[in-house]
Scaffold this active site. Sequence first.
Site, PDB file in Angstrom:
ATOM      1  N   LYS A 191      -1.981  -1.602  -3.895  1.00  0.00           N
ATOM      2  CA  LYS A 191      -2.865  -0.444  -3.863  1.00  0.00           C
ATOM      3  C   LYS A 191      -2.038   0.835  -3.963  1.00  0.00           C
ATOM      4  O   LYS A 191      -1.078   0.982  -3.198  1.00  0.00           O
ATOM      5  CB  LYS A 191      -3.629  -0.475  -2.549  1.00  0.00           C
ATOM      6  N   LYS A 218       0.865  -1.177   0.000  1.00  0.00           N
ATOM      7  CA  LYS A 218       0.000   0.000   0.000  1.00  0.00           C
ATOM      8  C   LYS A 218       0.903   1.229   0.000  1.00  0.00           C
ATOM      9  O   LYS A 218       1.695   1.429   0.928  1.00  0.00           O
ATOM     10  CB  LYS A 218      -0.911  -0.003   1.217  1.00  0.00           C
TER      11      LYS A 218
HETATM   12  C1  PBG Z   1      -7.322   3.633   5.158  1.00  0.00           C
HETATM   13  C2  PBG Z   1      -7.689   3.357   3.763  1.00  0.00           C
HETATM   14  C3  PBG Z   1      -7.516   4.278   2.713  1.00  0.00           C
HETATM   15  C4  PBG Z   1      -8.057   3.693   1.584  1.00  0.00           C
HETATM   16  C5  PBG Z   1      -8.530   2.414   1.941  1.00  0.00           C
HETATM   17  N1  PBG Z   1      -8.275   2.214   3.308  1.00  0.00           N
HETATM   18  C6  PBG Z   1      -6.991   5.666   2.731  1.00  0.00           C
HETATM   19  C7  PBG Z   1      -5.713   5.961   3.321  1.00  0.00           C
HETATM   20  O1  PBG Z   1      -4.835   5.118   3.509  1.00  0.00           O
HETATM   21  O2  PBG Z   1      -5.542   7.140   3.649  1.00  0.00           O
HETATM   22  C8  PBG Z   1      -8.133   4.357   0.245  1.00  0.00           C
HETATM   23  C9  PBG Z   1      -9.046   3.755  -0.762  1.00  0.00           C
HETATM   24  C10 PBG Z   1      -9.399   4.636  -1.909  1.00  0.00           C
HETATM   25  O3  PBG Z   1      -8.819   5.714  -2.124  1.00  0.00           O
HETATM   26  O4  PBG Z   1     -10.321   4.249  -2.631  1.00  0.00           O
HETATM   27  N2  PBG Z   1      -6.878   2.691   5.964  1.00  0.00           N
END
Ligand code: PBG
Length: 328
Positions: free
Chosen positions: A252, A194
């Site tokens: 991601k 991520k």
């Molecule tokens: C937070 C989380 C995020 C997303 C999914 N879980 C945002 C972040 O890390 O700030 C983003 C998903 C998206 O942008 O569609 N744990």
Amino acid sequence: MLSRPRRNRSSAAVRNLVRETELTAGHLVQPIFLMPDAGARLPIPSLPGTYRLGIDEVLREIEDCRKVGLASFMMFPAVPEEHKDKTGTYATSEENFYLHAARAIKDRFPDVCLISDAALDPYSSDGHDGVVIDGKIHNDESLKLLDAMAVAQARAGFDVIGPSDMMDGRVGSIRRALDSEGLTDTGIMAYTAKYASAFYGPFRDALDSAPRQLADVPSDKKTYQMDPANAREALREGALDAAEGADFLMVKPALNYLDIIWRLHDAHSLPIAAYHVSGECAMLLAAADKGWLDYEQAATEALLSIRRAGADVIISYFAKDFARWNAK
Ligand code: PBG
């Protein structure tokens, strides 16, 4: 000329014969933003077509999705400010509407696959995925909170826990916590790679979960989410999550990270998931709104490309529309 690749493109029939990548609704997961008020249906201005829904609306939405072959959903709670605190106490509270909603969904649709989000940010008054202690995101204290959150989610009926926090060791920690409670059938979809991405904006708007601008708290997530410059580091994260008992490895965002999807697919036998995130969907929707792109064609190509790169599972805000187009 002996070899003419165009021969295999000469009709729809032959193109179908040589098509290398299949994409069906069965590969897709629809994200759902949940609100406490049962009848709520609130638009997200930066993500047109996606709403924050109360449980009544969610049940209706899932019913619609089921009709077009979508069976998997990832849920995110939009937690009111008054329930947020430093340690995200509300995450495991008996009152938590998110846990109640999971129960209601599984009662009504026992056959759906319901995936949770396990991270502190929707519940955190600091807007971070881990707990902030002395101006730092404290890894091992966060694990304790994540373990309790995962157990509460599994008990509420979630089939798969989705740790999205990027703390070190959280997959193993959650696996042990679930197993020690007898929750051995609950899976883990690890957010393995991520990245600290600029493409999460609309999601943070939806949940009001952006890191807060406070004197003693970092206002970005770069000490836990990965640097977009790094690819080999994703392999290291993948090896750790696999060894710690993950059932899926996720990359991601998706479209800017197709190389990472491919590398993880190549290196592991675990299923690979890709999260086609809010900002990636929003930019396509904005161009389509201006008439610069055709939404159906561009969205289909984007999803197909993510799958071609090696994703077994795609989480996308376009899931329902894709399923609808292909059910016609
Ligand atoms: C937070 C989380 C995020 C997303 C999914 N879980 C945002 C972040 O890390 O700030 C983003 C998903 C998206 O942008 O569609 N744990």
